[in-house]
Design an enzyme around this catalytic site. Structure first.
Site, short mmCIF file in Angstrom:
data_model
loop_
_atom_site.label_atom_id
_atom_site.label_comp_id
_atom_site.label_asym_id
_atom_site.label_seq_id
_atom_site.Cartn_x
_atom_site.Cartn_y
_atom_site.Cartn_z
N CYS A 1 21.18 4.56 15.14
CA CYS A 1 20.96 5.43 13.97
C CYS A 1 19.70 5.00 13.22
CB CYS A 1 22.21 5.46 13.11
SG CYS A 1 22.24 6.82 11.94
N GLU B 1 29.27 0.94 17.45
CA GLU B 1 29.91 -0.20 16.77
C GLU B 1 31.11 0.24 15.94
OE1 GLU B 1 27.14 1.23 15.97
OE2 GLU B 1 26.77 1.29 13.80
N HIS C 1 27.06 5.76 16.53
CA HIS C 1 27.47 4.40 16.15
C HIS C 1 28.53 3.83 17.09
CE1 HIS C 1 25.26 4.37 12.36
NE2 HIS C 1 25.61 5.63 12.22
#
Lengths: 296, 192
Positions: free
Chosen positions: B78, B177, B175
């Protein structure tokens, strides 16, 4: 019961995750928003008057003028938050329709409902709410808040209440982690919070949402202090645009949020700053002038 | 164990640290120049790219980061992808030019347009990691408008590249993560 794994809640918390380590600055117009963005703010909070002015001028404080918020949204590329009055779900619906990135159901504005907060899980836009203790934080999360911030005492330029609130929340969370099942039931009653959320905190030792700090931050040292105590990002209200040097101070507080554990860097950030906003002795404020007691 | 830096100026660096640990690496939170020496690769997390740029300059990290990227793998998600691009618009801003891609910021709109979706990654991604769809969390995400110079698209969303590899570097506009699927991080670790 609480759908922490729902897509909607993950997206709401996800944006809060992106703001961690950053500074969210109160702004009242596009020009201030630009100063904030240029100084490195990770988001701005649009409101009609900064808390210090609300405190001084009195009257009813409402959601900001829509034209002003739109102007701010057009001017900056970072997330734009806006405040709605406690319980005023129609102000919130209007802000949602406008497309702000986060709504702060805020005690800084005059409450619209003295019994109910907004049912925040009904909204697609995420909400942040203030809290003074763990019970209050968990009640707001139960209603759908995706970010918690300490209330502190907005517009005071005095960090003492924000410190009290972050310490209280962190201590109460720690205490839960060592309790047994039956004790958690009792704690849920004491905290006036749903048992399921109390159990979640006991298991993880943290809130199920990011935990930020607000209310009285006026200097780089203040920002570093609350972050040392466990805040994951800071909101600065009157502290920037009521100081003698908004751009420099904004930049210094951004620097301090990143270097909160590095005294040399904090010294650097604190150098060359002019006068901080004037502060208030909260112990001398009459109960009726406190903003933190709004909300329940 | 591979030691992987996570640029920890602002943003969801803690989530990346946890994801790297799940994928079997040791995360190192990077805040100072000197720390670059001790790591095999670097993750630039999500967050606000303008804030990160400001802090990179204030702390004299811009050159150190660009130099690190000339020799070692960097993975940006991002805001990280925006910083690694060669060209950025909406608005135009400075970047590290580690990958020859052009990126438009906030191209899907505001938070209300953020979404969780499921991608069908390219066969190469599945071959190098494990088969199966890939959950992707997009938050005020950028769009990669152009991939030049041998960039390899590993996943697309609605036709736009969202996971791109170029030489030793990797970027995602979403994302990984924030999901339980460790494959994107595992792919990056393979490159170290």
């Amino acid at each position: 019961m609480f759908e922490f794994s729902s897509e909607e809640f993950r997206l709401k918390v996800g944006l809060a995750e992106m703001l961690k380590g950053g500074v969210i600055m109160d702004v009242t117009n596009a020009e201030q928003a630009k100063i904030a963005e240029d100084a490195g703010a990770c988001a701005v909070m649009a409101l009609e008057r900064v808390p210090a002015d609300i405190r001084k001028e009195g009257g009813v404080a409402r959601m900001a003028n829509i034209g002003k918020i739109e102007e701010i949204m057009r001017t900056v590329h970072i997330p734009v938050m806006a405040k709605a009055r406690i319980g005023h779900f129609m102000e919130a619906r209007i802000l949602e329709a406008l497309g702000v990135d986060y709504i702060d159901e805020s005690e800084v504005l005059t409450p619209a409902d003295e019994e109910h907060h907004i049912a925040k899980s009904d909204f697609k836009v995420p909400f942040v709410c203030g809290a003074r203790n763990l019970g209050e934080a968990l009640r707001r999360i139960a209603e759908g808040a995706a970010m918690i911030r300490t209330k502190g005492e907005a517009g005071s330029g005095n960090i003492v209440e924000a410190v009290r609130h972050i310490r209280t929340i962190v201590k109460q969370m720690k205490q839960l982690t060592v309790l047994g099942k039956e004790e958690l039931v009792h704690q849920a009653k004491e905290l006036q919070a749903p048992l399921e959320l109390v159990e979640w905190v006991a298991r993880h030792g943290t809130l199920p949402t990011p935990n930020f700090s607000a209310g009285g931050i006026a200097t780089p040292a203040d920002a570093a202090l609350v972050m040392q105590l466990g805040a994951e990002a800071v909101f600065v209200g009157s502290g920037i645009f009521k100081s003698s040097d908004p751009a420099a101070r904004a930049q210094a507080i951004v620097h301090a949020a990143k270097n909160f554990d590095n005294p040399e860097k904090l010294l650097e950030a604190s150098r060359l700053l002019g006068e901080a906003m004037p502060g208030l002795d909260i112990a001398k404020l009459p109960e009726s002038e406190l903003l933190q007691t709004r909300g329940w | 164990m591979k030691r992987v830096g996570v640029l920890s100026l602002q943003g969801d660096f803690a989530a990346h640290g946890a994801a790297l640990a799940r994928a079997g690496a040791e995360p190192v939170y990077i805040r100072e120049r000197e720390q670059f020496r001790a790591i095999d690769g670097l993750v630039i997390p999500g967050g606000e790219s303008t804030t990160m740029l400001k802090l990179l300059h204030q702390d004299g990290l811009m050159d150190a980061l660009a130099e690190f990227g000339r020799h070692k793998p960097v993975f940006g998600t991002c805001a990280g992808a925006i910083l690694m691009a060669t060209e950025v618009w909406n608005p135009a801003q400075e970047s590290l030019a580690l990958m020859d891609i052009a990126v438009e910021r906030n191209a899907y709109g505001r938070q209300i347009d953020s979404r969780v979706t499921v991608l069908d990654p390219e066969p190469e991604f599945q071959r190098r990691t494990a088969p199966g769809e890939l959950e992707a969390v997009f938050i005020r995400a950028p769009v990669i408008r152009r991939v030049n110079g041998g960039g390899k698209v590993l996943a697309r969303y609605r036709g736009d590249p969202v996971l791109v590899e170029q030489g030793r570097h990797l970027v995602a506009t979403f994302h990984p993560e924030l999901t339980a699927d460790s494959r994107v991080h595992a792919l990056f670790l393979e490159k170290l």
